[in-house]
Scaffold this active site. Structure first.
Site, short mmCIF file in Angstrom:
data_model
loop_
_atom_site.label_atom_id
_atom_site.label_comp_id
_atom_site.label_asym_id
_atom_site.label_seq_id
_atom_site.Cartn_x
_atom_site.Cartn_y
_atom_site.Cartn_z
CG HIS A 152 51.68 73.27 -71.68
ND1 HIS A 152 51.97 74.18 -72.68
CD2 HIS A 152 51.59 72.05 -72.26
CE1 HIS A 152 52.06 73.53 -73.84
NE2 HIS A 152 51.85 72.24 -73.62
S1 FES Z 1 51.99 77.17 -70.57
FE1 FES Z 1 52.75 76.08 -72.29
S2 FES Z 1 52.33 77.41 -73.97
FE2 FES Z 1 51.62 78.49 -72.21
#
Ligand code: FES
Length: 194
Positions: A152
């Protein structure tokens, strides 16, 4: 060559060295080796401390060991990489690591007992993905590279401190550890560390 490629190569070499050592032991004293090895594996799975030989670790490299079924990274940072940890506190969510899972003795900008060696659990604090080791990779101003989580877009500096504006809520965790010598770190135990 990227940091992860170096890491893979080093891990292969270290695994090979371990296999050779085990092979010699098995040839000489097969039964004692087996009876020693089995409880050792069980003890490690239960969370026993793990010794890490850093004598072959060169500046800029990372090795991974397993402790309590988690990947623990040992990274030897260069002088240039250590310099990137200064002067960007405004871009960090928790620059002093006040809300981090870490021992008190790493409460400094490097988050380490010795500046060049970082010992850290290699798990993103958002949803548990494995960040990549990206020293020198700059994706936005205020970040000089470090660890990037592809799930993410989590970004951490080279001390595992998370940047503002990305999903991970905390800096990456530092496990208890101490030095048994200049070249051996014990991960999982810190008795005697001031
Ligand atoms: S940014 Fe979501 S698991 Fe690492």
């Amino acid at each position: 060559m990227s940091g992860d490629e170096v890491d893979l190569g080093r891990r292969r070499m270290i695994t090979g060295a371990t296999a050779v050592t085990g092979g010699v032991g098995a040839a000489c004293v097969a039964v004692p080796f087996v009876s020693y090895w089995e409880p050792s594996v069980a003890a490690q799975a239960a969370g026993a401390p793990v010794e890490v030989d850093i004598s072959e670790l060169r500046p800029g490299e990372k090795i991974t060991v397993e402790w309590q079924r988690k990947p623990v990274w040992v990274i030897r940072r260069t002088e240039e990489e250590l310099a990137t940890l200064q002067g960007h506190e405004d871009s960090l969510r928790d620059p002093q690591s006040e809300e981090s899972d870490q021992p008190d003795y790493v409460a400094n900008a490097n988050r380490s007992l010795k500046p060049e060696y970082l010992v850290m659990i290699g798990i993103c604090t958002h949803l548990g993905c494995s960040p990549t080791f990206d020293p020198g990779r700059e994706l936005e101003s205020g970040w000089s590279g470090g660890f990037f989580c592809p799930c993410h877009g989590g970004k951490y500096d080279l001390a595992g401190r998370v940047l503002n504006g990305v999903p991970p809520p905390k800096n990456m965790a530092v496990p208890p550890h101490r030095y048994l010598s200049d070249t051996v770190i014990l991960v999982g135990e810190d008795e005697g560390v001031a």
